[in-house]
Design a protein around this motif. Structure first.
Motif, PDB file in Angstrom:
ATOM      1  N   SER A  25      90.297 -27.534  41.398  1.00  0.00           N
ATOM      2  CA  SER A  25      90.083 -26.496  42.401  1.00  0.00           C
ATOM      3  C   SER A  25      90.697 -25.169  42.346  1.00  0.00           C
ATOM      4  O   SER A  25      91.446 -25.105  41.371  1.00  0.00           O
ATOM      5  CB  SER A  25      91.193 -27.149  43.673  1.00  0.00           C
ATOM      6  N   PHE A  26      89.814 -24.272  42.979  1.00  0.00           N
ATOM      7  CA  PHE A  26      90.159 -22.737  42.743  1.00  0.00           C
ATOM      8  C   PHE A  26      90.355 -22.144  44.313  1.00  0.00           C
ATOM      9  O   PHE A  26      89.361 -22.674  45.124  1.00  0.00           O
ATOM     10  CB  PHE A  26      88.831 -22.380  42.012  1.00  0.00           C
ATOM     11  N   HIS A  27      91.125 -21.443  44.327  1.00  0.00           N
ATOM     12  CA  HIS A  27      91.613 -20.859  45.923  1.00  0.00           C
ATOM     13  C   HIS A  27      91.854 -19.522  45.540  1.00  0.00           C
ATOM     14  O   HIS A  27      92.167 -18.832  44.681  1.00  0.00           O
ATOM     15  CB  HIS A  27      92.605 -21.585  46.604  1.00  0.00           C
ATOM     16  N   TYR A  28      91.440 -18.839  46.856  1.00  0.00           N
ATOM     17  CA  TYR A  28      91.899 -17.296  47.051  1.00  0.00           C
ATOM     18  C   TYR A  28      92.812 -17.273  48.225  1.00  0.00           C
ATOM     19  O   TYR A  28      92.342 -17.597  49.279  1.00  0.00           O
ATOM     20  CB  TYR A  28      90.648 -16.465  47.253  1.00  0.00           C
ATOM     21  N   MET A  29      94.082 -16.885  48.085  1.00  0.00           N
ATOM     22  CA  MET A  29      94.767 -16.623  49.142  1.00  0.00           C
ATOM     23  C   MET A  29      95.071 -15.421  49.700  1.00  0.00           C
ATOM     24  O   MET A  29      95.105 -14.240  49.044  1.00  0.00           O
ATOM     25  CB  MET A  29      96.338 -17.112  48.812  1.00  0.00           C
ATOM     26  N   ILE A  30      94.659 -15.263  51.134  1.00  0.00           N
ATOM     27  CA  ILE A  30      94.280 -14.243  51.893  1.00  0.00           C
ATOM     28  C   ILE A  30      95.553 -13.194  51.845  1.00  0.00           C
ATOM     29  O   ILE A  30      96.711 -13.748  52.162  1.00  0.00           O
ATOM     30  CB  ILE A  30      93.937 -14.420  53.254  1.00  0.00           C
ATOM     31  N   THR A  31      95.454 -11.987  51.486  1.00  0.00           N
ATOM     32  CA  THR A  31      96.701 -10.857  51.456  1.00  0.00           C
ATOM     33  C   THR A  31      97.481 -11.229  52.353  1.00  0.00           C
ATOM     34  O   THR A  31      97.317 -10.904  53.709  1.00  0.00           O
ATOM     35  CB  THR A  31      95.959  -9.762  51.283  1.00  0.00           C
ATOM     36  N   GLY A  32      98.892 -11.186  52.017  1.00  0.00           N
ATOM     37  CA  GLY A  32      99.888 -11.413  53.148  1.00  0.00           C
ATOM     38  C   GLY A  32     100.107 -12.559  53.947  1.00  0.00           C
ATOM     39  O   GLY A  32     100.692 -12.347  54.931  1.00  0.00           O
TER      40      GLY A  32
ATOM     41  N   ARG B  62      99.586 -17.061  54.299  1.00  0.00           N
ATOM     42  CA  ARG B  62      99.489 -18.475  53.557  1.00  0.00           C
ATOM     43  C   ARG B  62      98.051 -19.313  53.828  1.00  0.00           C
ATOM     44  O   ARG B  62      97.809 -20.101  53.319  1.00  0.00           O
ATOM     45  CB  ARG B  62     100.520 -19.154  54.596  1.00  0.00           C
ATOM     46  N   ASN B  63      97.122 -18.263  54.525  1.00  0.00           N
ATOM     47  CA  ASN B  63      95.791 -18.775  54.683  1.00  0.00           C
ATOM     48  C   ASN B  63      95.017 -18.546  53.351  1.00  0.00           C
ATOM     49  O   ASN B  63      95.274 -17.586  52.500  1.00  0.00           O
ATOM     50  CB  ASN B  63      95.009 -18.116  55.652  1.00  0.00           C
ATOM     51  N   PHE B  64      94.218 -19.683  53.063  1.00  0.00           N
ATOM     52  CA  PHE B  64      93.308 -19.556  51.880  1.00  0.00           C
ATOM     53  C   PHE B  64      92.012 -20.091  51.978  1.00  0.00           C
ATOM     54  O   PHE B  64      91.593 -20.800  53.133  1.00  0.00           O
ATOM     55  CB  PHE B  64      93.896 -19.987  50.640  1.00  0.00           C
ATOM     56  N   ILE B  65      90.810 -19.674  51.314  1.00  0.00           N
ATOM     57  CA  ILE B  65      89.605 -20.539  51.219  1.00  0.00           C
ATOM     58  C   ILE B  65      89.498 -20.782  49.395  1.00  0.00           C
ATOM     59  O   ILE B  65      90.170 -20.287  48.749  1.00  0.00           O
ATOM     60  CB  ILE B  65      88.571 -19.191  51.374  1.00  0.00           C
ATOM     61  N   GLY B  66      88.784 -21.543  49.566  1.00  0.00           N
ATOM     62  CA  GLY B  66      88.762 -22.181  48.225  1.00  0.00           C
ATOM     63  C   GLY B  66      87.624 -23.425  48.117  1.00  0.00           C
ATOM     64  O   GLY B  66      86.796 -23.736  49.070  1.00  0.00           O
ATOM     65  N   VAL B  67      87.641 -24.122  46.812  1.00  0.00           N
ATOM     66  CA  VAL B  67      86.871 -25.303  46.958  1.00  0.00           C
ATOM     67  C   VAL B  67      87.525 -26.284  45.751  1.00  0.00           C
ATOM     68  O   VAL B  67      88.222 -25.829  44.892  1.00  0.00           O
ATOM     69  CB  VAL B  67      85.587 -24.856  46.139  1.00  0.00           C
ATOM     70  N   GLU B  68      87.281 -27.597  46.088  1.00  0.00           N
ATOM     71  CA  GLU B  68      87.588 -28.853  45.053  1.00  0.00           C
ATOM     72  C   GLU B  68      86.457 -29.361  44.617  1.00  0.00           C
ATOM     73  O   GLU B  68      85.336 -29.491  45.285  1.00  0.00           O
ATOM     74  CB  GLU B  68      88.415 -29.694  45.868  1.00  0.00           C
TER      75      GLU B  68
END
Length: 284
Positions: A213-220, A222-228
């Protein structure tokens, strides 16, 4: 009235508010990372946890942490739709040890003219119990590693419930390694064999999973977008499902995760969706 005593705290508050407003995105991320990693106790690294194949507990779990999960999913199969539901409780009785109990259900509905008797019966799939031990946690390297084990008691479907009650067992040891790159980017590998034993025939069937899995956590946040990428190797067979996903914070201790499933080879199923509600009760 002492005006000085009134003005000093007001000015201090205004200056601190202005200073936070001027904080750069990287500094805001650092502040949030310090909220997780800067607490008293053993080291812990902030990682983005995948939403479909989730972990037993946070890597580097601290004593007293706990979490409830409710999951709902829909899979479009060729001849029927399957609806997935789960309830899950995980907690850390001591530092770095996570435990979990999960009850996963599956319900089926025919598609178009499919005869209902030809589809699988609704069922409580199993009783899952699991443990995970974080044996390596390095804040300096932003890296964590863990080993764990899931034992899944497979139950008979509702049509044959109790005949027998437990029809088999799945043995699933696994290994996890996670790395955060800078403040925002996260990667994780979760891998291990699944050994299924059928009690009626006493036969074993083994598959091997590699989930990345790879994720990008939105600045400041706990939200993120990513893919498994959920990959299963079987004898002369290989299946992979790509699961783009996002997680949103609704409140300080309440999160929701939304996942889409795209099978690479549509042998038995088409698209799927899954949602996970995550509640983290406060702990000392």
């Amino acid at each position: 009235m002492n005006i000085k005593k009134i003005l000093v705290p007001i000015v201090a508050l205004a200056l601190s508010t202005f200073a936070f407003a001027q904080t750069t995105p990287a500094e805001k991320d650092s502040i949030y990372i310090r909220q997780v990693e800067g607490q008293k106790g053993p080291d812990k690294v902030l990682h983005a946890e995948p939403l479909y194949i989730d972990l037993i507990r946070d890597l580097g779990a601290r004593k007293g942490e706990k979490e409830w999960n409710l999951g709902l999913g829909l899979t479009d199969n060729l001849k029927f739709d399957s609806y997935e539901a789960l309830i899950e409780y995980e907690w850390a009785p001591i530092d770095r040890l996570g435990l979990e109990v999960e009850l996963p259900f599956t319900f089926y509905a025919p598609v178009n003219s499919t005869i209902s008797d030809s589809i699988p019966s609704n069922q409580l799939n199993s009783i899952k119990i699991a443990a995970q031990w974080s044996f390596f946690v390095s804040e300096a390297m932003a890296t964590s590693m863990a080993i764990g084990y899931i034992n899944e008691f497979e139950l008979s479907d509702f049509r044959n419930f109790g005949s027998p009650f437990i029809k088999g067992n799945i043995y699933n040891p696994f290994f996890v390694v996670a790395k955060r790159w800078g403040n925002n980017f996260h990667s994780l590998i979760y891998t291990g064999p699944m050994i299924e034993q059928n009690f009626n025939t006493n036969k074993f069937h083994t598959t091997y999973d590699i989930n990345t899995s790879f994720h990008y956590m939105i600045t400041g946040t706990r939200n993120f977008i990513g893919v498994e990428f959920n990959k299963t190797f079987d004898v002369e067979d290989f299946d992979m499902t790509i699961r783009p996903q996002m997680r949103l914070g609704i409140a300080d201790n309440l999160l929701i995760g939304i996942v889409a499933g795209i099978p690479v080879s549509r042998e038995n199923e088409r698209l799927s969706s899954f949602a996970r509600l995550i509640w983290e009760p406060k702990h000392k």
